[in-house]
Design a protein around this motif. Structure first.
Motif, PDB file in Angstrom:
ATOM      1  N   ALA A  24       0.949  -1.158   0.068  1.00  0.00           N
ATOM      2  CA  ALA A  24      -0.099  -0.026   0.173  1.00  0.00           C
ATOM      3  C   ALA A  24       0.900   1.276  -0.186  1.00  0.00           C
ATOM      4  O   ALA A  24       1.813   1.243   0.663  1.00  0.00           O
ATOM      5  CB  ALA A  24      -0.960   0.067   1.158  1.00  0.00           C
ATOM      6  N   ARG A  27       4.738   0.806  -0.295  1.00  0.00           N
ATOM      7  CA  ARG A  27       5.364   0.038   0.647  1.00  0.00           C
ATOM      8  C   ARG A  27       4.796  -1.047   0.736  1.00  0.00           C
ATOM      9  O   ARG A  27       3.718  -1.491   0.713  1.00  0.00           O
ATOM     10  CB  ARG A  27       5.129   1.003   1.931  1.00  0.00           C
ATOM     11  CG  ARG A  27       6.120   1.873   2.265  1.00  0.00           C
ATOM     12  CD  ARG A  27       5.755   2.495   3.552  1.00  0.00           C
ATOM     13  NE  ARG A  27       6.212   1.810   4.670  1.00  0.00           N
ATOM     14  CZ  ARG A  27       5.593   1.627   5.866  1.00  0.00           C
ATOM     15  NH1 ARG A  27       4.848   2.355   6.229  1.00  0.00           N
ATOM     16  NH2 ARG A  27       5.997   0.804   6.570  1.00  0.00           N
ATOM     17  N   LEU A  29       3.900  -3.798   3.161  1.00  0.00           N
ATOM     18  CA  LEU A  29       3.506  -3.921   4.393  1.00  0.00           C
ATOM     19  C   LEU A  29       3.775  -5.440   5.092  1.00  0.00           C
ATOM     20  O   LEU A  29       3.948  -5.566   5.986  1.00  0.00           O
ATOM     21  CB  LEU A  29       2.264  -3.233   4.856  1.00  0.00           C
ATOM     22  CG  LEU A  29       2.155  -1.728   4.267  1.00  0.00           C
ATOM     23  CD1 LEU A  29       0.658  -1.387   4.688  1.00  0.00           C
ATOM     24  CD2 LEU A  29       3.162  -0.936   4.690  1.00  0.00           C
ATOM     25  N   PRO A  48       7.671  -5.505  16.842  1.00  0.00           N
ATOM     26  CA  PRO A  48       7.671  -3.900  17.275  1.00  0.00           C
ATOM     27  C   PRO A  48       6.323  -3.172  16.381  1.00  0.00           C
ATOM     28  O   PRO A  48       5.838  -3.713  15.619  1.00  0.00           O
ATOM     29  CB  PRO A  48       8.758  -3.513  17.018  1.00  0.00           C
ATOM     30  CG  PRO A  48       9.539  -4.648  16.061  1.00  0.00           C
ATOM     31  CD  PRO A  48       8.734  -5.870  16.178  1.00  0.00           C
ATOM     32  N   ASN A  49       6.137  -2.054  17.170  1.00  0.00           N
ATOM     33  CA  ASN A  49       5.332  -1.126  16.401  1.00  0.00           C
ATOM     34  C   ASN A  49       5.505  -1.248  14.944  1.00  0.00           C
ATOM     35  O   ASN A  49       6.797  -0.936  14.432  1.00  0.00           O
ATOM     36  CB  ASN A  49       5.317   0.123  16.972  1.00  0.00           C
ATOM     37  CG  ASN A  49       4.898   0.513  18.273  1.00  0.00           C
ATOM     38  OD1 ASN A  49       5.292   1.040  19.278  1.00  0.00           O
ATOM     39  ND2 ASN A  49       3.710  -0.003  18.468  1.00  0.00           N
ATOM     40  N   GLY A  50       4.587  -1.182  14.081  1.00  0.00           N
ATOM     41  CA  GLY A  50       4.874  -1.021  12.635  1.00  0.00           C
ATOM     42  C   GLY A  50       5.327  -2.156  11.959  1.00  0.00           C
ATOM     43  O   GLY A  50       5.541  -2.106  10.955  1.00  0.00           O
ATOM     44  N   ALA A  51       5.112  -3.272  12.596  1.00  0.00           N
ATOM     45  CA  ALA A  51       5.898  -4.434  12.145  1.00  0.00           C
ATOM     46  C   ALA A  51       4.604  -5.109  11.025  1.00  0.00           C
ATOM     47  O   ALA A  51       5.164  -5.932  10.219  1.00  0.00           O
ATOM     48  CB  ALA A  51       6.429  -5.660  13.056  1.00  0.00           C
ATOM     49  N   GLY A  52       3.645  -4.739  11.012  1.00  0.00           N
ATOM     50  CA  GLY A  52       2.670  -5.237  10.152  1.00  0.00           C
ATOM     51  C   GLY A  52       1.701  -6.386  10.936  1.00  0.00           C
ATOM     52  O   GLY A  52       0.657  -6.975  10.243  1.00  0.00           O
ATOM     53  N   LYS A  53       1.639  -6.357  12.273  1.00  0.00           N
ATOM     54  CA  LYS A  53       0.697  -7.153  12.977  1.00  0.00           C
ATOM     55  C   LYS A  53      -0.682  -7.063  12.734  1.00  0.00           C
ATOM     56  O   LYS A  53      -1.521  -7.984  12.354  1.00  0.00           O
ATOM     57  CB  LYS A  53       1.082  -7.159  14.514  1.00  0.00           C
ATOM     58  CG  LYS A  53       2.629  -7.390  14.730  1.00  0.00           C
ATOM     59  CD  LYS A  53       2.692  -7.224  16.227  1.00  0.00           C
ATOM     60  CE  LYS A  53       2.497  -5.955  16.772  1.00  0.00           C
ATOM     61  NZ  LYS A  53       3.498  -4.707  16.528  1.00  0.00           N
ATOM     62  N   SER A  54      -1.127  -5.862  12.731  1.00  0.00           N
ATOM     63  CA  SER A  54      -2.412  -5.616  12.662  1.00  0.00           C
ATOM     64  C   SER A  54      -3.017  -5.758  11.019  1.00  0.00           C
ATOM     65  O   SER A  54      -4.189  -6.383  10.569  1.00  0.00           O
ATOM     66  CB  SER A  54      -2.869  -4.018  12.748  1.00  0.00           C
ATOM     67  OG  SER A  54      -2.692  -3.640  13.965  1.00  0.00           O
ATOM     68  N   VAL A  55      -2.007  -5.484   9.836  1.00  0.00           N
ATOM     69  CA  VAL A  55      -2.491  -5.733   8.669  1.00  0.00           C
ATOM     70  C   VAL A  55      -2.541  -7.088   8.372  1.00  0.00           C
ATOM     71  O   VAL A  55      -3.471  -7.552   7.610  1.00  0.00           O
ATOM     72  CB  VAL A  55      -1.295  -5.098   7.779  1.00  0.00           C
ATOM     73  CG1 VAL A  55      -1.358  -5.382   6.276  1.00  0.00           C
ATOM     74  CG2 VAL A  55      -1.313  -3.424   7.857  1.00  0.00           C
ATOM     75  N   GLU A 166      -4.408  -6.292  19.532  1.00  0.00           N
ATOM     76  CA  GLU A 166      -4.074  -5.272  20.611  1.00  0.00           C
ATOM     77  C   GLU A 166      -5.222  -4.996  21.389  1.00  0.00           C
ATOM     78  O   GLU A 166      -5.448  -3.844  21.727  1.00  0.00           O
ATOM     79  CB  GLU A 166      -3.282  -4.274  19.999  1.00  0.00           C
ATOM     80  CG  GLU A 166      -2.143  -4.420  19.396  1.00  0.00           C
ATOM     81  CD  GLU A 166      -0.810  -4.154  19.806  1.00  0.00           C
ATOM     82  OE1 GLU A 166      -0.642  -3.701  20.931  1.00  0.00           O
ATOM     83  OE2 GLU A 166       0.348  -4.201  19.063  1.00  0.00           O
ATOM     84  N   HIS A 198       2.128  -5.903  21.025  1.00  0.00           N
ATOM     85  CA  HIS A 198       3.885  -5.673  21.056  1.00  0.00           C
ATOM     86  C   HIS A 198       4.262  -5.852  22.687  1.00  0.00           C
ATOM     87  O   HIS A 198       5.265  -5.313  22.906  1.00  0.00           O
ATOM     88  CB  HIS A 198       3.985  -4.302  20.503  1.00  0.00           C
ATOM     89  CG  HIS A 198       3.202  -2.921  21.377  1.00  0.00           C
ATOM     90  ND1 HIS A 198       2.096  -2.767  20.971  1.00  0.00           N
ATOM     91  CD2 HIS A 198       3.660  -2.554  22.528  1.00  0.00           C
ATOM     92  CE1 HIS A 198       1.640  -1.823  21.579  1.00  0.00           C
ATOM     93  NE2 HIS A 198       2.673  -1.759  22.642  1.00  0.00           N
TER      94      HIS A 198
HETATM   95  N1  LIG Z   1      -3.510   1.080   4.338  1.00  0.00           N
HETATM   96  C1  LIG Z   1      -2.627   1.342   4.680  1.00  0.00           C
HETATM   97  N2  LIG Z   1      -1.886   1.934   3.681  1.00  0.00           N
HETATM   98  C2  LIG Z   1      -0.409   2.406   3.917  1.00  0.00           C
HETATM   99  N3  LIG Z   1       0.198   2.195   5.139  1.00  0.00           N
HETATM  100  C3  LIG Z   1      -0.740   1.575   5.937  1.00  0.00           C
HETATM  101  C4  LIG Z   1      -1.859   0.797   5.926  1.00  0.00           C
HETATM  102  N4  LIG Z   1      -2.236   0.184   7.000  1.00  0.00           N
HETATM  103  C5  LIG Z   1      -1.135   0.133   7.699  1.00  0.00           C
HETATM  104  N5  LIG Z   1      -0.102   0.952   7.235  1.00  0.00           N
HETATM  105  C6  LIG Z   1       1.315   1.099   7.957  1.00  0.00           C
HETATM  106  O1  LIG Z   1       1.920  -0.211   7.702  1.00  0.00           O
HETATM  107  C7  LIG Z   1       2.869  -0.631   8.443  1.00  0.00           C
HETATM  108  C8  LIG Z   1       2.390  -1.723   9.737  1.00  0.00           C
HETATM  109  O2  LIG Z   1       1.161  -1.393  10.417  1.00  0.00           O
HETATM  110  P1  LIG Z   1       0.582  -2.255  11.194  1.00  0.00           P
HETATM  111  O3  LIG Z   1      -0.790  -1.408  11.939  1.00  0.00           O
HETATM  112  O4  LIG Z   1       0.110  -3.545  10.623  1.00  0.00           O
HETATM  113  O5  LIG Z   1       1.849  -2.527  12.459  1.00  0.00           O
HETATM  114  P2  LIG Z   1       1.559  -3.042  13.772  1.00  0.00           P
HETATM  115  O6  LIG Z   1       2.868  -4.125  13.818  1.00  0.00           O
HETATM  116  O7  LIG Z   1       0.163  -3.488  14.297  1.00  0.00           O
HETATM  117  O8  LIG Z   1       2.126  -1.861  14.825  1.00  0.00           O
HETATM  118  P3  LIG Z   1       1.461  -1.434  16.146  1.00  0.00           P
HETATM  119  O9  LIG Z   1       2.280  -2.232  17.261  1.00  0.00           O
HETATM  120  O10 LIG Z   1       2.005  -0.158  16.246  1.00  0.00           O
HETATM  121  O11 LIG Z   1       0.098  -1.476  16.356  1.00  0.00           O
HETATM  122  C9  LIG Z   1       2.723   0.749   9.426  1.00  0.00           C
HETATM  123  O12 LIG Z   1       3.796   1.658   9.211  1.00  0.00           O
HETATM  124  C10 LIG Z   1       1.485   1.637   9.052  1.00  0.00           C
HETATM  125  O13 LIG Z   1       1.813   3.008   8.949  1.00  0.00           O
END
Ligand SMILES: Nc1ncnc2c1ncn2[C@@H]1O[C@H](COP(=O)(O)OP(=O)(O)OP(=O)(O)O)[C@@H](O)[C@H]1O
Length: 247
Positions: A24, A27, A29, A48-55, A166, A198
């Motif tokens: 997306a 990048r 993700l 860690p934060n931003g690793a992509g867990k939520s995605v 989370e 995290h």
């Molecule tokens: N739809 C999207 N378009 C562009 N970037 C996105 C999108 N969704 C998430 N991101 C980016 O993808 C990366 C991973 O996001 P994600 O929310 O999966 O991280 P995470 O591991 O769950 O982090 P956290 O622990 O902070 O919740 C982040 O840098 C976020 O900004």
């Protein structure tokens, strides 16, 4: 004991992700993740934060479609059948209705027969200790109460698999422990738990197995005791030592 609604002949699990990617905004993700998630152990997606867990979790639950690869359930969800997968988010999304009505509505949407809805709704509310607040507008409940209500709403559906993204991120330690014990109870009833965090302490308390994510890649999958004792990857080792940002 209530069991999840599972057709023994065609369970939803295992869930297979095959070379799944999500790109997306230019990048990557999620980067070519292949993993199979079966019934049983609590699977914690850690990183860690931003690793992509939520995605990754949204891809698994079907809220996002992968830009590459395949997400394949053992049995796809059939229209008109009760939902057998549910998800609880970091910030619960409540309807502008009472606490009990939020559960009733979810049961209705999931095609649970009308005559079963009342008992299931009240039972779920009772289990999370919110019976006394049944008629209060859901949106005025505290953050911890709303999260317990979100869990009750998911629990009432008796899902075969519950995704939790989370779920305690915004809660104080007391509310966090309450939510953790509800998650343990849902698991004890036979629902598969897949949860992101995290928070290392939480992962230690809840995980049976760990999927460690770093920069969109699945770096390691291990049994929890093995992961915390002797992680296989340098990234996980650094994370456990606190060298990677995670708060
Ligand atoms: N739809 C999207 N378009 C562009 N970037 C996105 C999108 N969704 C998430 N991101 C980016 O993808 C990366 C991973 O996001 P994600 O929310 O999966 O991280 P995470 O591991 O769950 O982090 P956290 O622990 O902070 O919740 C982040 O840098 C976020 O900004």
């Amino acid at each position: 004991m209530d069991r999840p609604v599972t057709n023994a002949l065609s369970p939803l699990l295992p869930l297979a992700l095959v070379e799944v990617s999500y790109v997306a905004g230019g990048r990557t993700l999620i980067d070519r993740i292949t993993v199979e998630i079966g019934p049983g152990p609590r699977t914690i997606i850690l990183g860690p934060n931003g690793a992509g867990k939520s995605v990754l979790m949204r891809l698994a639950h079907g809220l996002l479609a992968p830009t590459g690869g395949i997400v394949r359930w053992n049995t796809p969800e059939a229209p008109g059948q009760p939902r057998r997968q549910a998800m609880v988010f970091q910030r619960p999304v409540m309807l502008r209705r009472s606490a009990i009505d939020n559960i009733r509505y979810a049961l209705k949407l999931s095609h649970v027969p009308r005559e079963e809805r009342e008992e299931r709704a009240w039972q779920a509310l009772e289990r999370v200790g919110l019976s006394a607040l049944a008629d209060r507008p859901a949106r005025v409940l505290s953050g911890g109460e709303q999260q317990r209500l979100a869990l009750a709403r998911a629990w009432a559906l008796k899902p075969e698999v519950l995704f939790l993204d989370e779920p305690t991120a915004n809660l104080d330690p007391g509310a966090c422990r309450e939510v953790e014990s509800i998650i343990a109870a849902i698991h004890a009833e036979g629902t598969k738990i897949v949860m992101t965090t995290h928070n290392l302490g939480q992962a230690r308390r809840l995980a049976d197995e760990v999927l460690f994510l770093y920069e969109g890649r699945l770096v390691e999958r291990s049994a929890a005791d093995q992961f915390f004792r002797k992680p296989a990857s340098v990234e996980a080792e650094a994370f456990i030592q606190g060298e990677l940002p995670w708060h």
